[in-house]
Design a protein around this motif. Structure first.
Motif, PDB file in Angstrom:
ATOM      1  N   TYR A 204       0.851  -1.192   0.000  1.00 41.32           N
ATOM      2  CA  TYR A 204       0.000   0.000   0.000  1.00 41.32           C
ATOM      3  C   TYR A 204       0.892   1.250   0.000  1.00 41.32           C
ATOM      4  CZ  TYR A 204      -3.909   3.011   1.501  1.00 41.32           C
ATOM      5  OH  TYR A 204      -4.866   3.986   1.588  1.00 41.32           O
ATOM      6  N   GLY A 205       1.921   1.223   0.832  1.00 42.36           N
ATOM      7  CA  GLY A 205       2.852   2.343   0.898  1.00 42.36           C
ATOM      8  C   GLY A 205       3.595   2.541  -0.410  1.00 42.36           C
ATOM      9  N   ARG A 206       3.987   1.449  -1.040  1.00 42.56           N
ATOM     10  CA  ARG A 206       4.682   1.536  -2.330  1.00 42.56           C
ATOM     11  C   ARG A 206       3.790   2.238  -3.361  1.00 42.56           C
ATOM     12  NH1 ARG A 206       4.871  -0.450  -7.184  1.00 42.56           N
ATOM     13  NH2 ARG A 206       3.075  -1.815  -6.858  1.00 42.56           N
ATOM     14  N   LYS A 207       2.528   1.817  -3.397  1.00 44.97           N
ATOM     15  CA  LYS A 207       1.602   2.417  -4.370  1.00 44.97           C
ATOM     16  C   LYS A 207       1.453   3.920  -4.119  1.00 44.97           C
ATOM     17  CE  LYS A 207      -1.214  -1.225  -6.262  1.00 44.97           C
ATOM     18  NZ  LYS A 207      -1.563  -2.346  -5.357  1.00 44.97           N
ATOM     19  N   LEU A 219      -7.549   8.922  -7.438  1.00 46.18           N
ATOM     20  CA  LEU A 219      -6.257   8.274  -7.220  1.00 46.18           C
ATOM     21  C   LEU A 219      -5.577   8.932  -6.031  1.00 46.18           C
ATOM     22  CD1 LEU A 219      -3.971   6.346  -8.221  1.00 46.18           C
ATOM     23  CD2 LEU A 219      -3.100   8.287  -9.531  1.00 46.18           C
ATOM     24  N   ARG A 220      -5.287   8.127  -5.001  1.00 40.63           N
ATOM     25  CA  ARG A 220      -4.604   8.686  -3.834  1.00 40.63           C
ATOM     26  C   ARG A 220      -3.109   8.461  -3.971  1.00 40.63           C
ATOM     27  NH1 ARG A 220      -7.966  10.503  -0.001  1.00 40.63           N
ATOM     28  NH2 ARG A 220      -6.368  10.463   1.609  1.00 40.63           N
ATOM     29  N   GLY A 221      -2.333   9.403  -3.439  1.00 37.76           N
ATOM     30  CA  GLY A 221      -0.892   9.249  -3.588  1.00 37.76           C
ATOM     31  C   GLY A 221      -0.117  10.188  -2.694  1.00 37.76           C
ATOM     32  N   GLY A 222       1.151   9.847  -2.491  1.00 37.55           N
ATOM     33  CA  GLY A 222       2.027  10.675  -1.667  1.00 37.55           C
ATOM     34  C   GLY A 222       2.907  11.580  -2.504  1.00 37.55           C
ATOM     35  N   ASN A 223       2.890  11.427  -3.793  1.00 38.53           N
ATOM     36  CA  ASN A 223       3.641  12.194  -4.801  1.00 38.53           C
ATOM     37  C   ASN A 223       5.165  12.143  -4.627  1.00 38.53           C
ATOM     38  OD1 ASN A 223       4.163  14.306  -2.851  1.00 38.53           O
ATOM     39  ND2 ASN A 223       4.031  15.848  -4.460  1.00 38.53           N
ATOM     40  N   CYS A 224       5.667  11.190  -3.845  1.00 33.21           N
ATOM     41  CA  CYS A 224       7.112  11.087  -3.630  1.00 33.21           C
ATOM     42  C   CYS A 224       7.852  10.906  -4.960  1.00 33.21           C
ATOM     43  CB  CYS A 224       7.421   9.915  -2.713  1.00 33.21           C
ATOM     44  SG  CYS A 224       6.285   9.784  -1.307  1.00 33.21           S
ATOM     45  N   ILE A 225       7.252  10.126  -5.865  1.00 39.22           N
ATOM     46  CA  ILE A 225       7.895   9.799  -7.133  1.00 39.22           C
ATOM     47  C   ILE A 225       8.070  11.024  -8.026  1.00 39.22           C
ATOM     48  CG2 ILE A 225       5.758   9.271  -8.363  1.00 39.22           C
ATOM     49  CD1 ILE A 225       7.287   7.038  -9.754  1.00 39.22           C
ATOM     50  N   ASP A 226       7.383  12.117  -7.716  1.00 40.88           N
ATOM     51  CA  ASP A 226       7.580  13.338  -8.504  1.00 40.88           C
ATOM     52  C   ASP A 226       9.029  13.800  -8.426  1.00 40.88           C
ATOM     53  OD1 ASP A 226       5.010  13.499  -9.377  1.00 40.88           O
ATOM     54  OD2 ASP A 226       4.342  14.839  -7.783  1.00 40.88           O
ATOM     55  N   CYS A 227       9.728  13.404  -7.370  1.00 37.07           N
ATOM     56  CA  CYS A 227      11.121  13.837  -7.203  1.00 37.07           C
ATOM     57  C   CYS A 227      12.085  12.683  -6.921  1.00 37.07           C
ATOM     58  CB  CYS A 227      11.218  14.846  -6.076  1.00 37.07           C
ATOM     59  SG  CYS A 227      10.139  16.271  -6.307  1.00 37.07           S
ATOM     60  N   HIS A 228      11.611  11.672  -6.175  1.00 41.46           N
ATOM     61  CA  HIS A 228      12.468  10.515  -5.865  1.00 41.46           C
ATOM     62  C   HIS A 228      12.138   9.411  -6.872  1.00 41.46           C
ATOM     63  CE1 HIS A 228      13.604  12.137  -1.846  1.00 41.46           C
ATOM     64  NE2 HIS A 228      12.366  12.584  -1.793  1.00 41.46           N
ATOM     65  N   SER A 229      13.074   9.063  -7.746  1.00 42.71           N
ATOM     66  CA  SER A 229      12.764   8.147  -8.845  1.00 42.71           C
ATOM     67  C   SER A 229      12.367   6.761  -8.352  1.00 42.71           C
ATOM     68  CB  SER A 229      13.958   8.030  -9.791  1.00 42.71           C
ATOM     69  OG  SER A 229      15.040   7.407  -9.112  1.00 42.71           O
ATOM     70  N   GLU A 335      -3.618   9.013   8.566  1.00 41.03           N
ATOM     71  CA  GLU A 335      -2.610   8.439   9.451  1.00 41.03           C
ATOM     72  C   GLU A 335      -2.160   7.064   8.929  1.00 41.03           C
ATOM     73  OE1 GLU A 335      -0.138   9.258  12.177  1.00 41.03           O
ATOM     74  OE2 GLU A 335      -1.759  10.721  11.861  1.00 41.03           O
ATOM     75  N   THR A 336      -3.124   6.260   8.520  1.00 39.36           N
ATOM     76  CA  THR A 336      -2.837   4.917   7.989  1.00 39.36           C
ATOM     77  C   THR A 336      -1.957   5.001   6.742  1.00 39.36           C
ATOM     78  OG1 THR A 336      -5.124   4.482   8.605  1.00 39.36           O
ATOM     79  CG2 THR A 336      -3.961   2.725   7.422  1.00 39.36           C
ATOM     80  N   GLU A 337      -2.251   5.969   5.893  1.00 36.25           N
ATOM     81  CA  GLU A 337      -1.483   6.108   4.653  1.00 36.25           C
ATOM     82  C   GLU A 337      -0.040   6.519   4.948  1.00 36.25           C
ATOM     83  OE1 GLU A 337      -4.936   7.298   1.400  1.00 36.25           O
ATOM     84  OE2 GLU A 337      -4.240   8.833   2.805  1.00 36.25           O
ATOM     85  N   MET A 338       0.127   7.440   5.892  1.00 33.31           N
ATOM     86  CA  MET A 338       1.484   7.857   6.238  1.00 33.31           C
ATOM     87  C   MET A 338       2.283   6.689   6.808  1.00 33.31           C
ATOM     88  SD  MET A 338       1.411  11.774   7.498  1.00 33.31           S
ATOM     89  CE  MET A 338       0.158  11.768   8.728  1.00 33.31           C
ATOM     90  N   LYS A 339       1.621   5.894   7.655  1.00 38.73           N
ATOM     91  CA  LYS A 339       2.292   4.713   8.223  1.00 38.73           C
ATOM     92  C   LYS A 339       2.692   3.740   7.121  1.00 38.73           C
ATOM     93  CE  LYS A 339       1.113   4.489  13.060  1.00 38.73           C
ATOM     94  NZ  LYS A 339      -0.230   5.064  13.392  1.00 38.73           N
ATOM     95  N   ILE A 342       5.775   4.928   5.374  1.00 41.59           N
ATOM     96  CA  ILE A 342       6.950   4.679   6.214  1.00 41.59           C
ATOM     97  C   ILE A 342       7.331   3.189   6.165  1.00 41.59           C
ATOM     98  CG2 ILE A 342       7.803   4.678   8.604  1.00 41.59           C
ATOM     99  CD1 ILE A 342       6.179   7.301   8.979  1.00 41.59           C
ATOM    100  N   ALA A 343       6.312   2.331   6.175  1.00 46.19           N
ATOM    101  CA  ALA A 343       6.594   0.890   6.073  1.00 46.19           C
ATOM    102  C   ALA A 343       7.313   0.597   4.760  1.00 46.19           C
ATOM    103  CB  ALA A 343       5.298   0.095   6.166  1.00 46.19           C
ATOM    104  N   PHE A 344       6.870   1.245   3.685  1.00 44.42           N
ATOM    105  CA  PHE A 344       7.558   1.045   2.406  1.00 44.42           C
ATOM    106  C   PHE A 344       9.002   1.547   2.482  1.00 44.42           C
ATOM    107  CE2 PHE A 344       8.951   3.026  -1.623  1.00 44.42           C
ATOM    108  CZ  PHE A 344       9.227   1.846  -2.306  1.00 44.42           C
TER     109      PHE A 344
END
Lengths: 370, 238
Positions: A204-207, A219-229, A335-339, A342-344
């Protein structure tokens, strides 16, 4: 008579050639995941066993510092993925440096600009800087060359790797050793190779990590991939695309960052997007070590973003709730999504890398004293 | 004496003809030079100068990248296909244009250039390192979704409000092949063909796009189509 002269001249040339010809070296054969892509090794510093061996010794040798107490490894410790656990690094002067020590891994890939503000373009250029910096290792290069020549092992190691003992060859060897620091056996790598599956939470965290949120299509997302490949988890290699302003400071407190190097106003407050490999062991985080935990990092991205002129538009725009007010920046993750994210991030820890004997301190082992 | 002069002249002429023929036959390089435009003007970065086509306010462009792929030169008798033909066009350099060089082509044989805007479905749906394709690059979404073909980021300012603009246009359906004529010069020298990429076309549509309403386009298929339908008109010979 003339025959003798010719012989002497020939002997002279041969001697000169032996003394100046590059030594016979063995290129390192290495494997790296296909998904890491193209790597870069400069033509004038072939990646050889001999240079890595020399570089490793130099990296761990306090002889490189003015007071013979500090080595590269003082601030780049293997068990911490080559960071030092401090918010800001401390060296020879005992004064805290302006910056947090950077993790050293997979340096053959990613941006061709090093340091938080990108001010050097190669590992070769980088290596001599901490040695001479008064606050880091505070060493005079001429003195260091003398010390290396007096040492009972370096002359042979240098001869085998490059020929002569010079600052340039010292830098090249350090660069080669650092190129050997490849981290590619984390849980995430094993998952990518199809060997294991991630837990539900990690998946879930990876997605979420890999998605830029788009409320229009739910579509829910953390947008990390916008900068971290996606595979290297570092910044992008092209141009200065691997530098970004991730909202740490407002305009008033914005630091120079990449601007210090390029002088371009649009680069003010942009810093190198670091690799997230082994991120769970490299706290504290960010260029000044301001966050002590990954929870704090996620809080920052989720609701702590500070507005500024150069803040990434992708950060301003990324929101998991329909944007009502464009001026308030928040990812609105649960909160669940942030966790889960972090798990990812924990799946990026590579125990093999942190304990690999080839990267460890050669002074601790008998085997190197052959 | 009188006989040798015509003989020499003939020899000289033959040499010149042979030289010209050789020069004409020998492979040349073709440079495709892409210039970014907004309407009639060359595009300027980081300047709040462009009018929102379908609504109030002005906008600036901060980042702009475009994938071009599978360049073919087409002639009556043959087709040249550039190998590893994936090019990430960007213009944030000192020159202000982007060059793609096709080496060693028999220019005389071709009269059209055909190329794809975006990344073809095969490459878009797999992890390959070919040309400028880089799964760890800024244009990669993630390996399940493929690449952004166009990345345009900036800011719209309207009524004191600042709105980030994010147009990330991808998807297999958006891949568009276009054809432009290849003007044949003398065929004697290496050739430079200049192409205009008019980014205003993306928003100046039949119904001009109001960037205040459509300020971001990523995955919503209708929005993607809205912008990508301008792809066929994006390029023209300058």
């Amino acid at each position: 008579m003339s025959v003798i002269t010719v012989l002497i001249v020939l002997a002279g040339i041969t001697f000169w050639k032996i003394a100046n010809d590059p030594p016979v070296t063995t290129p390192v054969e290495f494997t790296a995941p296909f998904v890491f892509g193209r790597f870069q090794i400069p033509k004038d510093n072939p990646y050889t066993y001999e240079s890595v061996k020399l570089g490793r010794r130099l990296f761990y040798d306090p002889l490189l510092s003015g007071n013979n107490e500090i080595s590269c490894a003082s601030c780049h410790k293997q068990e911490l993925a080559f960071t030092d656990g401090l918010p800001r690094a401390i060296g020879a002067s005992k004064r805290a440096l302006p910056f947090n020590s950077m993790s050293l891994s997979n340096l053959m890939w990613g941006p061709r600009h090093f340091f938080w503000n990108g001010r050097v373009a190669s590992l070769e250029q980088q290596a001599l800087l901490p040695i001479q910096h008064v606050d880091e290792m505070d060493q005079d290069l001429d003195e260091l060359m003398e010390e290396l020549k007096q040492d009972d092992r370096y002359p042979v190691l240098f001869r085998n790797a490059y020929g002569r003992i010079t600052p340039e060859n010292t830098a090249k060897a350090l660069a080669s050793f650092q190129r050997s620091l490849i981290s590619a056996n984390s849980k995430y790598d094993k998952y990518l190779r199809g060997e294991i599956s991630l837990s539900d939470q990690e998946e879930y965290g990876r997605k979420l990590f890999m998605a830029h949120p788009d409320t229009k299509v739910s579509l829910r997302g953390g947008n990390c991939i916008d900068c971290h490949s996606q595979f290297l988890t570092a910044g992008f290699a092209t141009g200065f695309d691997g530098f970004s302003n991730n909202g740490l400071d407002d305009d008033e407190h914005l630091q120079d960052g990449l601007y210090a190097f390029t002088g371009n106003d649009a680069h003010r407050g942009l810093f190198k997007v670091p690799t997230l490999r082994n991120i769970a062991v490299t706290a504290p985080y960010m260029h000044d070590g301001r966050f002590a935990s990954l929870e704090q990092v996620l809080e920052h991205y989720n609701s702590g973003i500070k507005m500024s002129q150069t803040l990434s538009p992708l950060i301003i725009e990324a929101d998991n709730r329909e944007k009502v007010d464009i001026q308030s920046v928040s990812l609105n993750l649960t909160e669940t999504e942030m966790k889960a994210i972090i798990a990812f991030l924990h799946t990026l820890t590579d125990e093999d890398f942190l304990t690999n004997e080839d990267f460890s301190d050669p002074f601790n082992r008998g085997s190197d004293h052959d | 004496m009188t006989k040798t002069i015509p003989l020499l002249t003939t020899l000289l002429l033959a040499a010149v003809v042979a030289g010209i023929t050789w020069q004409l036959q020998s492979p040349k390089s073709l440079t495709l030079r892409f210039y970014p435009y907004m309407g009639e003007q060359v595009l300027v970065f980081n300047d709040l100068r462009y009018q929102n086509p379908g609504g109030p306010g002005k906008f600036l462009i901060r980042d702009l990248q475009l994938f071009i792929s599978n360049i073919h030169l087409i002639g009556k008798k043959q087709t040249y296909r550039q190998p590893d033909s994936y090019h990430l066009l960007r213009f944030d350099n000192d020159k202000g244009y982007f060059d793609i060089v096709l080496k060693d082509v028999a220019l005389n044989e071709y009269d059209r250039i055909e190329l794809g805007i975006g990344v073809d479905p095969d490459a878009n749906g797999s992890i390959v390192f070919s040309g400028d394709l880089d799964p760890n690059g800024r244009m990669a979404w993630n390996w399940q979704v493929g690449y952004k073909f166009l990345l345009l980021e900036g800011r719209l300012t309207s009524n004191e409000k600042s709105i980030p603009l994010v147009y990330h246009i991808g998807f297999d359906e958006s891949y568009t092949r276009v054809t432009v004529p290849l003007a044949n010069d003398s065929g004697f020298f290496d050739q430079i063909t200049t192409l205009k990429v008019d980014f205003s076309k993306l928003f100046m549509q039949e119904t001009p796009v109001n960037m205040e309403q459509v300020s971001t386009v990523k995955f919503d298929p209708d929005n993607v189509r809205l912008i990508a339908q301008a792809f066929p008109d994006l390029l023209s010979i300058n």
